[in-house]
Design a protein around this motif. Sequence first.
Motif, short mmCIF file in Angstrom:
data_model
loop_
_atom_site.label_atom_id
_atom_site.label_comp_id
_atom_site.label_asym_id
_atom_site.label_seq_id
_atom_site.Cartn_x
_atom_site.Cartn_y
_atom_site.Cartn_z
N ALA A 55 7.73 -2.89 2.63
CA ALA A 55 6.65 -2.49 1.73
C ALA A 55 6.43 -0.97 1.72
N GLU A 56 6.40 -0.38 2.91
CA GLU A 56 6.17 1.07 2.99
C GLU A 56 7.32 1.84 2.34
N ILE A 114 4.08 5.50 -4.85
CA ILE A 114 2.86 4.71 -4.92
C ILE A 114 2.08 4.93 -3.63
N SER A 115 0.83 5.28 -3.74
CA SER A 115 0.04 5.69 -2.57
C SER A 115 -0.28 4.52 -1.66
N LEU A 116 -0.44 4.82 -0.38
CA LEU A 116 -0.94 3.85 0.58
C LEU A 116 -2.44 3.69 0.36
N PRO A 117 -3.08 2.64 0.85
CA PRO A 117 -2.56 1.62 1.77
C PRO A 117 -1.75 0.55 1.05
N ILE A 118 -1.04 -0.22 1.84
CA ILE A 118 -0.23 -1.31 1.31
C ILE A 118 -1.14 -2.48 0.93
N THR A 119 -1.00 -2.96 -0.29
CA THR A 119 -1.70 -4.16 -0.75
C THR A 119 -0.71 -5.05 -1.49
N GLN A 120 -1.06 -6.31 -1.64
CA GLN A 120 -0.19 -7.21 -2.38
C GLN A 120 0.00 -6.73 -3.82
N ALA A 121 -1.07 -6.23 -4.42
CA ALA A 121 -0.98 -5.77 -5.81
C ALA A 121 0.00 -4.60 -5.94
N LYS A 122 -0.01 -3.67 -4.98
CA LYS A 122 0.91 -2.54 -5.03
C LYS A 122 2.35 -2.98 -4.81
N ILE A 123 2.54 -3.96 -3.93
CA ILE A 123 3.89 -4.48 -3.69
C ILE A 123 4.44 -5.14 -4.95
#
Length: 332
Positions: A187-188, A196-205
């Motif tokens: 993911a990171e 794509i900025s952190l933090p990691i979320t399901q939506a960003k993945i």
Amino acid sequence: MTQRQFVSLGMFIVDQFLFEGEDGNQTGRSLDPQIGGGGTYATIGARIWLDPTDIGMVVDRGHDFPPHIQTKLDSYGPDMWLFRDDPTRETTTALNHYRGDHRGFKYLTPRIRLTPRDLNGTAFDRPQTLHFICSPTRALAIIKEVKEVEGWLPVTVYEPIPDRCVPGELPSLIEILPSISILSPNAEEALGLLSISLPITQAKIEEAAAKFLDYGIGGSGKGSVVIRSGALGAYVASRAAKGRWVEAFWGPDDLHRVIDVTGAGNAFLGGLGAGLKFTQDVYEAALYASVSASFIIEQEGLPLMELDGGSRKWNGDSPQCRLSDLRNRTFL
């Protein structure tokens, strides 16, 4: 000659360890040299499901190869390793330096990188699934060698290395994606490549996976992206099917089972490659992958394989039972 189902071009590494507290003083903890390398963990992830004659990895063995490591590798099945001996050099070795919760990693010896040409004329020639871990730039060279072999159309499983998952590598990645069957960053790494900025979320993945698909994985929309996301599980997406999540086998209530996550992502991809032997569906194969990762994280180093009658058990448990459990949880 029968094709192997899964061959990794990842390196074999002997891992050494140094443990320090936050203050830089040694903790007194020690650990003998261990089997390391992303390719090794991927190969064991495949071994959880496949016979030794279905798998392959090249191991460059120097004059200092530790006997206890040789014994451990042989216990998984000598047919799955191709040892290349060079008495003039040391085995590739790296230092894992822990200071508090921070882990550093550096090579202590020169690396010996593998390419498809290293498989020519061996029992591992032209495997059905080819796994490699490298920068996007080097992946271009690997794919070029694959295309030089007439009639060989392997499933390519590409795992980008963490320190090259930066926006500057994205153009090279886009160039290589049409020749990649399965792209699998964590993911990171996925977010880093796409800015794509952190933090990691399901939506960003899910957003990252959609962008990779838009770049044309596999050509003609036939490829898949599998974003490995630790405790969140893995997100599997392709043009042919709606993206879906595969949960991690060990959930929030099972954290006592999680001892060391080193190599879990690599083993996941070995399990994925093995799963493709039993199902042509990447999502279904990801269930095998999640089970493979579950055995890797239960201890420091590699899991224990033992024969129980006519079946294999890993850490005293059955991969098939875990697969059935995960499938029931997933499809409820």
